[in-house]
Design a protein around this motif. Structure first.
Motif, PDB file in Angstrom:
ATOM      1  N   ALA A 437       0.852  -1.202   0.000  1.00 16.52           N
ATOM      2  CA  ALA A 437       0.000   0.000   0.000  1.00 16.52           C
ATOM      3  C   ALA A 437       0.885   1.248   0.000  1.00 16.52           C
ATOM      4  O   ALA A 437       1.965   1.240   0.598  1.00 16.52           O
ATOM      5  CB  ALA A 437      -0.887  -0.014   1.240  1.00 16.52           C
ATOM      6  N   ALA A 438       0.398   2.306  -0.695  1.00 21.44           N
ATOM      7  CA  ALA A 438       1.208   3.529  -0.854  1.00 21.44           C
ATOM      8  C   ALA A 438       1.638   4.085   0.503  1.00 21.44           C
ATOM      9  O   ALA A 438       2.781   4.513   0.670  1.00 21.44           O
ATOM     10  CB  ALA A 438       0.421   4.570  -1.632  1.00 21.44           C
ATOM     11  N   ARG A 443       7.331   3.290   5.215  1.00 20.41           N
ATOM     12  CA  ARG A 443       7.555   2.845   6.597  1.00 20.41           C
ATOM     13  C   ARG A 443       7.975   1.377   6.704  1.00 20.41           C
ATOM     14  O   ARG A 443       8.163   0.848   7.802  1.00 20.41           O
ATOM     15  CB  ARG A 443       6.243   3.032   7.397  1.00 20.41           C
ATOM     16  N   LEU A 444       8.125   0.749   5.526  1.00 19.23           N
ATOM     17  CA  LEU A 444       8.327  -0.698   5.469  1.00 19.23           C
ATOM     18  C   LEU A 444       9.494  -1.193   6.328  1.00 19.23           C
ATOM     19  O   LEU A 444       9.410  -2.236   6.970  1.00 19.23           O
ATOM     20  CB  LEU A 444       8.596  -1.080   4.004  1.00 19.23           C
ATOM     21  N   ASN A 478       6.666  -1.506  -5.956  1.00 15.43           N
ATOM     22  CA  ASN A 478       5.570  -2.302  -6.525  1.00 15.43           C
ATOM     23  C   ASN A 478       5.846  -2.556  -7.998  1.00 15.43           C
ATOM     24  O   ASN A 478       6.464  -1.727  -8.674  1.00 15.43           O
ATOM     25  CB  ASN A 478       4.253  -1.567  -6.364  1.00 15.43           C
ATOM     26  N   GLN A 479       5.392  -3.707  -8.487  1.00 10.24           N
ATOM     27  CA  GLN A 479       5.583  -4.020  -9.909  1.00 10.24           C
ATOM     28  C   GLN A 479       4.432  -3.437 -10.718  1.00 10.24           C
ATOM     29  O   GLN A 479       3.306  -3.356 -10.215  1.00 10.24           O
ATOM     30  CB  GLN A 479       5.574  -5.539 -10.128  1.00 10.24           C
ATOM     31  N   ALA A 480       4.740  -3.103 -11.965  1.00 11.59           N
ATOM     32  CA  ALA A 480       3.706  -2.517 -12.817  1.00 11.59           C
ATOM     33  C   ALA A 480       2.532  -3.489 -12.981  1.00 11.59           C
ATOM     34  O   ALA A 480       1.367  -3.112 -12.899  1.00 11.59           O
ATOM     35  CB  ALA A 480       4.312  -2.169 -14.176  1.00 11.59           C
TER      36      ALA A 480
END
Ligand code: ADP
Length: 497
Positions: A437-438, A443-444, A478-480
């Motif tokens: 999630a954006a 914060r990952l 994230n992957q396209a």
């Protein structure tokens, strides 16, 4: 890619080759044994028949030596007693001086005998099962009529004449006489192995060929023994495969333990408890001192000196708390090296690390219906701590598998790719899960950040710390086409620019 499915296939293929090779060796040995037996028997037959025909020469020579024949008026000539001594000598004929043979074949044979100075055959007819042997001598010439079957010494014969599969013939000038029938059906059959023996009898006077033939068909191979061998190989393989499975499971368990995934979390739990315990005391002291200072400042007039002392103590206790946190942080950063100094870095192949991690998590992947792909054909050699690298890749794979629990099993996919990029070696772990999630993306790598129920949120922060400790980095995006990709970067090792 190394998968247990692949190694099992090779295992069974190897077993099939071993079983087939063993069966071929057994069959070859059986064929060789049968051939050796056949040749021994044929040689014995040749020797026995040679002895017989040589004896005929000796008999004729003896008759010639006894010349002139004693006066036998009234009594039967002594050579007429020969058939009773040698039943296969059917008759003995003699030609007296000046007389002629009644049969022109005998006359011709006597001429040849005189010429060659040895007994000669009188136009043999092998089909009739008998032949005549003539010796020219003076004054009386002799002729023997010999029964072919009768001359065979059956009591010394090396094979059971009725049931042996070997056919034995005597051949001469295109004629042949069968002494032993053999197995005509087998001899006429196609394929298999054909044994043949041809040899002249050891008497120039009776130039017969001994011919022996045998055919060994496929059905006569030792199928029982070959089957038993294959069964033995299959049993050994099954036991071996079982042992191998157990060994792999044991190794996997040991490896998981070595990685210390479980132990590490336990240690972190203990650290957290220790941290709470150690921080509790200075924080309580800070609280007590600041409350006291508050009270002292509220007095009229305010007790400034005492309040100052209380605040100074609060500052000391806060420093102690910061030290405790710092010490614990260093311990977490480099597990196993309490002083925080990184252990020796070694050259290692990122592709190998990827394959090792996939192998270790094979049961997890299978359970979740995920078939990981490792795209790492070329070696990408980096420097790193092998245990730390294993731990990072393991964590990234576990995260990807857990993330993909949220999507339809049919769409799940996991790809590990290695490559070189800007002086660094890269290992990408890409999944087809829900992605990140954006708001979670920045914060990952924070400690204790988790969106997973029951998640500790320590995995990625620990991985990032480990990667940085080796001079590398860890990044997420994230992957396209959907899903997340985590990229571990480590410095390429010296000899691998
Ligand atoms: P934990 O797994 O205990 O939550 P981590 O530090 O390993 O702790 O992960 C932190 C968070 O990062 C996870 O809770 C999850 O939200 C997110 N995350 C990690 N890996 C993935 C992934 N492959 N796809 C989507 N989100 C992920």
């Amino acid at each position: 890619m190394r998968t247990s499915g692949g190694s099992v296939r090779w295992w069974w293929l190897g077993g099939a080759v071993l079983a087939a090779a063993g069966a071929v060796v057994i069959a070859r040995q059986a064929i060789d044994d049968q051939r050796a037996l056949f040749e021994t028997d044929a040689r014995i037959v040749h020797r026995l028949l040679s002895q017989q025909v040589v004896q005929h020469d000796a008999i004729l020579d003896t008759l010639a030596l006894l010349q002139p024949a004693p006066d036998t008026s009234g009594a039967a000539a002594p050579e007429q007693r020969l058939p009773s001594l040698y039943p296969h000598i059917l008759s003995v004929q003699r030609r007296e001086r000046g007389a002629a043979w009644s049969d022109p074949d005998l006359t011709a044979a006597e001429q040849r005998s005189a010429q060659d100075r040895r007994p000669a055959l009188a136009r043999p007819d092998l089909a009739s099962g008998r032949y005549r042997l003539v010796l020219a001598a003076q004054p009386t010439a002799y002729a023997l009529t010999i029964d072919l079957r009768g001359m065979v010494p059956w009591d010394e014969w090396p094979m059971p004449a009725d049931s042996s599969p070997v056919r034995v013939l005597l051949e001469h000038a295109g004629q042949r006489h069968e002494l032993q029938r053999g197995d005509p059906a087998a001899l006429a059959g196609p394929g298999g192995w054909r044994f043949e023996f041809h040899k002249h009898l050891a008497a120039a006077s009776q130039p017969f060929d001994v011919v022996a033939e045998r055919r060994l068909g496929w059905s006569q191979l030792p199928w029982g023994l070959m089957g038993a061998w294959s069964a033995l190989v299959a049993t050994a393989l099954t036991l071996g495969a079982q042992w191998q499975r157990q060994r792999t499971a044991r190794q996997r368990a040991e490896e998981l333990l070595r990685l210390g995934q479980v132990a590490r979390l336990n240690t972190l739990g203990e650290l957290a408890a220790g941290m709470a315990h150690e921080l509790n005391q200075p924080l309580t002291a800070v609280l007590a001192n600041t409350q006291a200072a508050q009270r002292l400042l509220a007095e009229d007039p305010p007790e400034l000196d005492t309040a100052r002392q209380a605040m100074a103590q609060a500052v000391d206790q806060s420093r102690r708390a910061a030290e405790v946190v710092g010490r614990l942080r260093r311990t977490v950063e480099r597990p196993g090296t309490p002083d925080g100094v990184s252990s020796a870095l070694l050259p290692l192949d990122l592709g190998e690390a990827a394959r090792r991690a996939v192998h270790l998590l094979e049961p997890e992947c299978r359970r979740r219906g995920v078939a990981p792909q490792v795209q790492a054909d070329a070696v990408v050699a980096v420097t790193g701590d092998p245990v730390a690298v294993d731990q990072i890749v393991h964590n990234l794979l576990m995260n990807a598998l857990q993330a993909m629990d949220a999507v339809d099993p049919a769409t799940r996919a996991l790809t590990l790719t290695t490559r070189r990029e800007g002086g660094m070696g890269e290992l990408g772990v890409a999944d087809r899960g829900p992605g990140i999630a954006a708001e979670a993306l920045p914060r990952l790598f924070e400690p204790f950040f988790s969106t997973r129920e029951g998640g500790l949120g320590l995995g990625l922060s620990l991985c990032e710390t480990l990667a940085q400790g080796m001079g590398g980095s860890l990044a997420a995006t994230n992957q396209a086409g959907g899903g997340a990709v985590f990229t571990l970067r480590l410095p390429l090792s010296g000899g691998n620019p």
